[in-house]
Structure formats: C-alpha cells, structure tokens
Scaffold this motif. Structure first.
Motif, PDB file in Angstrom:
ATOM      1  N   GLU A 106      -9.819   6.847   5.558  1.00  0.00           N
ATOM      2  CA  GLU A 106     -10.737   5.801   6.040  1.00  0.00           C
ATOM      3  C   GLU A 106     -10.338   5.360   7.444  1.00  0.00           C
ATOM      4  N   ARG A 156       0.830  -1.206   0.000  1.00  0.00           N
ATOM      5  CA  ARG A 156       0.000   0.000   0.000  1.00  0.00           C
ATOM      6  C   ARG A 156       0.863   1.254   0.000  1.00  0.00           C
ATOM      7  N   ASP A 183      -8.461   7.879  -4.751  1.00  0.00           N
ATOM      8  CA  ASP A 183      -8.295   7.325  -3.407  1.00  0.00           C
ATOM      9  C   ASP A 183      -6.833   7.209  -2.996  1.00  0.00           C
ATOM     10  N   ARG A 201      -4.480  -5.431 -10.465  1.00  0.00           N
ATOM     11  CA  ARG A 201      -5.337  -6.031  -9.447  1.00  0.00           C
ATOM     12  C   ARG A 201      -4.868  -5.646  -8.050  1.00  0.00           C
ATOM     13  N   PHE A 234      -6.100  -2.032  -7.220  1.00  0.00           N
ATOM     14  CA  PHE A 234      -7.519  -1.904  -6.898  1.00  0.00           C
ATOM     15  C   PHE A 234      -7.906  -2.702  -5.648  1.00  0.00           C
ATOM     16  N   ARG A 235      -7.023  -3.539  -5.176  1.00  0.00           N
ATOM     17  CA  ARG A 235      -7.264  -4.203  -3.900  1.00  0.00           C
ATOM     18  C   ARG A 235      -7.168  -3.199  -2.754  1.00  0.00           C
ATOM     19  N   TYR A 236      -6.349  -2.188  -2.952  1.00  0.00           N
ATOM     20  CA  TYR A 236      -6.148  -1.183  -1.906  1.00  0.00           C
ATOM     21  C   TYR A 236      -6.910   0.116  -2.166  1.00  0.00           C
ATOM     22  N   PHE A 237      -7.068   0.479  -3.445  1.00  0.00           N
ATOM     23  CA  PHE A 237      -7.663   1.771  -3.778  1.00  0.00           C
ATOM     24  C   PHE A 237      -8.707   1.601  -4.879  1.00  0.00           C
ATOM     25  N   PRO A 238      -9.950   1.995  -4.604  1.00  0.00           N
ATOM     26  CA  PRO A 238     -10.997   1.853  -5.623  1.00  0.00           C
ATOM     27  C   PRO A 238     -10.760   2.712  -6.863  1.00  0.00           C
ATOM     28  N   SER A 239     -10.010   3.811  -6.720  1.00  0.00           N
ATOM     29  CA  SER A 239      -9.799   4.713  -7.847  1.00  0.00           C
ATOM     30  C   SER A 239      -8.479   5.447  -7.681  1.00  0.00           C
TER      31      SER A 239
END
Length: 235
Positions: free
Chosen positions: A53, A2, A46, A35, A38-43
């Motif tokens: 969060e 991350r 983010d 992949r 997007f496992r950590y950040f939707p966009s």
C-alpha cells in the motif's frame, strides 16, 4: 506494533505453514489482541504483503509529479524501480515471501491482484500522456503491461537467486527491452519521417514490435516472448 505482527506471522508461517497458522496464533506470539491485528491488516493475507500500500502510494505520487518534459516510457520504468527498491530494502523477507507465495495458491491470487493495481496506476498515467495520439489508450495499456512484465521478470530472477544477484541489474536489463521497444517514434510526430537504419535517400519502416498475448499469461512468459520477437527482428 506493525513490524512485530509481521515478524510473528512469518515466524509461524515458516514453523507451521501458512494454512496452519491463525490470526489468534499471530497475536498470541506478538503479545497483542486481535483488535490490534485488524487495525493494521484487514486479513491474514495482508500481513504477507505489508508494504505494498505504501509503495503503491509512493509510485502514484511519483507519476503525478511527471511533467511534459519527462519521457513517459522512461517515467513508468522509473516508477517500476520504486517497487524494486521496496523488495531490495529487506532481501531476507522478500525471499521468504517469494517462497511462501509459491506454495500457497491463495497468496498467488492475492499477489496478482496487487500486481494489477500497479499496472493500472501505470496505465492511467500513460493514458493521460498519450491522450490525443492514435491508439493512445491501447498503447498506454500495452506499455504498462510490458513494464510490469519486465519488472517482474527481473525481480523473480533476483528472488530465485535467494537475493544474491544484483537486483537493480536484473530489473534494468529487463526494462531496457521495454524502453527500446516503445521508445518515441514517428507515430508521436507524424510529420517527421523515421529514417533509422535507412540508406541514402531511403526512409526506413517504423521500428515497431507488436506482441499479442493472453491476459492470464505469466509475466515472465510475456517478457520471454518480447525478447524472442526482438531477436527474430531483421537488422
């Protein structure tokens, strides 16, 4: 992973610009696949705000532990200080994000949505604490907005100094105005007259300041208007 993605993203944002950087560019520099991103950040947005969060969860948990023995206004001010601590943990990153957000309208919009979630969490706590009081919901919403405005005023003063000034002092100064303005008064205990500032045999009027501002007003402007109102208030 991350942290590596965040570091890669900001390196590219600074070198190329936010709009010119793609998710593919970020994962290529970080040495991972799409992949994993997007496992950590939707966009892509983010990745600019990777810590909110966690901070929102911490703040909500802190408010949930607040009991009747805690002054509600002081409690939400302390909750706002948790957000400041998140920024102060990494001044360099926070200043870089501040500069980037000022340049990209889409990020400013995203940031406003994050700020609204903090404000909503504060308001929900205050609504529970003020349940049953006259205008309890209104009071909760106004105080929550004022706390967010004061926090952001102090935070931006620190960010504009490139992280060189005292972040805690900046925010404490702003939050003090909120606590002075919304300190418990006679509306919480109707049978007790408010005699602050009254002479012998006199009862002073309630020391309450009400500010009306449009919803879209910048937070720093709201705090500025509060300060100006307090300065105009007669002794």
């Amino acid at each position: 992973m991350r942290d590596a993605l965040v570091a890669a993203a900001f390196q590219l944002f600074l070198e190329r610009g936010y709009e010119q950087t793609t998710v593919d560019d970020i994962v290529a520099l970080a040495g991972v696949g799409r992949r994993s991103f997007f496992r950590y950040f939707p966009s892509k947005e983010d990745v600019v705000f990777p810590d909110h969060e966690r901070c929102l969860a911490d703040m909500t948990e802190f408010l949930g532990r607040g009991g009747e023995e805690h002054d509600p206004v002081a409690r939400v001010c302390d909750a706002a200080r948790l957000v400041l601590r998140m920024y102060a943990e990494n001044p360099t990153f926070s200043v870089q994000r501040y500069r980037l957000t000022k340049k990209v309208p889409g990020l400013r919009t995203y940031e406003l949505s994050v700020v609204w979630r903090y404000e909503r969490a504060l308001a929900e706590y205050l609504r529970r604490r003020f349940a049953g009081l006259p205008d309890g919901t209104l009071r909760a919403d106004v105080i929550a907005a004022a706390v967010v405005a004061a926090h952001n005023n102090g935070l931006r003063s620190w960010l504009r100094s490139d992280g060189e000034s005292d972040a805690s002092a900046e925010v404490d100064h702003a939050l003090t105005h909120v606590q002075r303005t919304f300190a418990p008064d006679s509306s919480d205990t109707p049978d007790t007259p408010d005699t602050r500032g009254a002479g012998p045999g006199e009862v002073a009027a309630e020391d309450v300041v009400v500010l009306v501002s449009r919803r879209g007003a910048p937070m720093w402007r709201v705090v500025q208007e509060i300060e100006a109102t307090l300065e105009r208030r007669p002794d």
